[in-house]
Motif scaffolding. Structure first.
Motif, short mmCIF file in Angstrom:
data_model
loop_
_atom_site.label_atom_id
_atom_site.label_comp_id
_atom_site.label_asym_id
_atom_site.label_seq_id
_atom_site.Cartn_x
_atom_site.Cartn_y
_atom_site.Cartn_z
N ARG A 120 10.24 2.41 7.23
CA ARG A 120 10.69 0.88 6.89
C ARG A 120 9.44 -0.02 7.03
N LEU A 121 8.69 0.34 8.01
CA LEU A 121 7.51 -0.54 8.22
C LEU A 121 6.49 -0.58 6.96
N VAL A 122 6.56 0.65 6.59
CA VAL A 122 5.59 1.08 5.31
C VAL A 122 5.99 0.16 4.28
N GLU A 123 7.39 0.10 4.01
CA GLU A 123 7.92 -0.64 2.88
C GLU A 123 7.47 -2.37 3.14
N GLU A 124 7.72 -2.70 4.34
CA GLU A 124 7.54 -4.18 4.54
C GLU A 124 5.98 -4.41 4.51
N TYR A 125 5.20 -3.36 4.92
CA TYR A 125 3.62 -3.64 5.26
C TYR A 125 3.27 -3.75 3.81
N LEU A 126 3.46 -2.94 2.91
CA LEU A 126 2.99 -3.12 1.50
C LEU A 126 3.39 -4.09 0.40
N GLU A 127 4.21 -4.87 0.94
CA GLU A 127 4.87 -6.20 0.24
C GLU A 127 3.55 -7.15 0.23
N GLY A 128 3.20 -7.60 -1.12
CA GLY A 128 2.10 -8.35 -1.26
C GLY A 128 0.81 -7.84 -1.10
N LYS A 129 0.64 -6.68 -0.74
CA LYS A 129 -0.77 -6.18 -0.66
C LYS A 129 -1.12 -5.26 -1.82
N GLN A 130 -0.22 -5.24 -2.67
CA GLN A 130 -0.93 -4.54 -3.97
C GLN A 130 -0.57 -5.16 -5.29
N PRO A 131 -1.28 -4.57 -6.39
CA PRO A 131 -1.99 -3.48 -6.61
C PRO A 131 -3.46 -3.47 -5.95
N SER A 132 -4.17 -4.57 -5.72
CA SER A 132 -5.50 -4.61 -4.93
C SER A 132 -4.98 -4.86 -3.42
N PHE A 133 -5.23 -3.65 -2.56
CA PHE A 133 -4.94 -3.67 -1.41
C PHE A 133 -5.59 -4.97 -0.54
#
Length: 337
Positions: free
Chosen positions: A14-27
C-alpha cells in the motif's frame, strides 16, 4: 506471526501506491503525499516476526533503513508510524524523522538510515539492563552489507567482553544496495563473524518464520539467562528495489523471479494448514491485517502537517537542570563557563 507478516507485506504494497502518487510520469522524489526516500522490506517479514515474537515491550530493538516489518512485529503504533511516514504532526517524531528514523519509546523501538548505526545503541541498552539486574534483552537488526562496518564489529567486541544480553540479527537479502553479497564481503555466512568474538553464531538458510522463531528462541533465552550475546543471520529475499524509484538495472531478472517464488508468507500459510488451522481462520487473519493497514493509512492522511515554525524545535534536547556541590547550574552553562 502470520498476521504480523501479512500486515507488513500489505503495508509495504500500500505504501508503494501512496508513494507513487504525484511522482509520475517524471519521477520527483519530493512530490506526493510521502516525500523523500522510501525503503521497503517486502520479502523480509520472516526475520522480524520470528525474532520479535519472543520479545517484551521493555526489550529494546534497533532496525536499519528498511524497518517497517520489524516495527510492526515489535508492536510499534501503526497509526502514528504511518503518520510519521506521511510527515504529519501526529507522527512518532512529529513528522520530522520520516520512515528511516522511527522512534517509539512505548515499545523501545528505534531505527536509523546510517548503516550499522543501531548496533551501538542496542549494546548500550543491553549494558543498562545488565547493570540494573533486569532480564531485558536488546536486538539489533542490520543488513548483510553492514557486517564490515566498524560500528558492527566494535559492538560485537563490546558485547562479548561484557557478556551482554544482546542478539544481532543480520538480514541477508543478497544485495547491499546494488552490489551482490560476494562483492561486498569475504564470508558467505555472516554468522561466521561470531567466531572472532567467541560468541555463538547461527544462520537460518531460508526465510522460514518457524525456523527463525526457533533459532531466536535459543538466542534470546540465552541472553535473558545471562549467557551473553549471539549473532544470527537470516536469509531473506528483497522483492522490491533498494528504494522506491530504483530501476534495478543491476539485478538479473532470474534473481527477481526467485525472490517472488520464495515467499515466506505462503510457506507459513501452508504450515498452518498442515497443522490443522482452517482456511477460514487464515482468511480471517489476513482480512484483519489488511483492515488494520487501511485504517492506519486513512487515519494518517487525515492528520495535520507540521507548522513550518516548528522546524527548529526538537533539534536536540538539553539535559535537565542539575545541582552541583556549589550553586545550582542551569542546563547549557553560564558566562563563567
Amino acid at each position: 506471526m502470520y498476521e504480523n507478516m501479512v500486515t507488513a507485506r500489505h503495508y509495504e504494497e500500500r505504501l508503494v501506491e501512496e508513494y507513487l502518487e504525484g511522482k509520475q510520469p517524471s519521477f520527483d522524489i519530493s512530490a506526493g503525499p510521502i516525500p523523500g526516500e522510501l525503503h521497503l522490506a517486502a520479502g523480509h517479514e520472516a526475520s522480524g516476526a520470528g525474532v520479535c515474537q519472543h520479545l517484551h515491550p521493555e526489550d529494546a530493538v534497533t532496525a536499519p533503513h528498511r524497518p517497517h516489518h520489524v516495527a510492526i512485529a515489535k508492536g510499534v503504533d501503526l497509526k502514528r508510524m504511518t503518520a510519521e511516514i506521511f510527515g504529519r504532526e501526529t507522527g512518532l517524531c512529529r513528522g520530522k524523522g520520516g520512515h528511516m528514523h522511527l522512534f517509539d519509546d512505548a515499545v523501545n523501538f528505534a531505527c536509523s538510515g546510517i548503516i550499522a548505526q543501531g548496533c551501538p545503541p542496542a549494546v548500550g541498552a543491553a549494558m543498562a539492563a545488565k547493570k540494573r539486574n533486569e532480564d531485558s534483552v536488546a536486538v539489533a537488526f542490520l543488513g548483510e552489507g553492514a557486517i564490515d562496518q566498524g560500528a558492527f564489529l566494535e559492538s560485537l567486541n563490546m558485547a562479548a567482553v561484557h557478556e551482554l544480553p544482546v542478539v544481532f540479527v543480520i538480514e541477508d537479502n543478497d544485495w547491499a544496495i546494488s552490489m551482490p553479497k560476494e562483492r561486498v564481503t569475504d564470508v558467505r555466512n555472516g554468522a561466521d563473524r561470531a567466531g572472532g568474538f567467541d560468541m555463538p553464531g547461527t544462520r537460518v538458510d531460508y526465510d522460514d518464520a518457524t525456523a527463525v522463531y526457533e533459532a531466536a528462541e535459543e538466542a534470546i533465552e540465552r541472553a535473558r539467562q545471562g549467557g551473553g550475546p549471539t549473532l544470527m543471520e537470516v536469509q531473506v529475499h528483497r522483492r522490491m528495489g533498494h528504494f522506491m524509484g530504483d530501476a534495478e538495472g543491476y539485478r538479473p531478472d532470474e534473481d527477481k523471479e526467485r525472490a517472488e517464488r520464495l515467499d515466506s508468507i505462503e510457506r507459513l500459510r501452508n504450515d498452518l494448514r498442515v497443522s490443522g488451522v482452517g482456511a477460514d481462520r487464515v482468511a480471517e487473519l489476513r482480512e484483519r491485517a489488511e483492515e488494520r493497514v487501511e485504517e492506519a493509512i486513512e487515519w494518517a492522511k487525515d492528520q495535520p502537517e507540521p507548522d513550518p515554525e516548528t522546524a527548529l524545535e526538537d533539534v536536540f534536547t538539553n539535559p535537565p537542570e542539575r545541582e552541583t556541590p556549589g550553586a545550582p547550574l542551569a542546563a547549557g552553562g553560564g558566562d563563567d563557563e
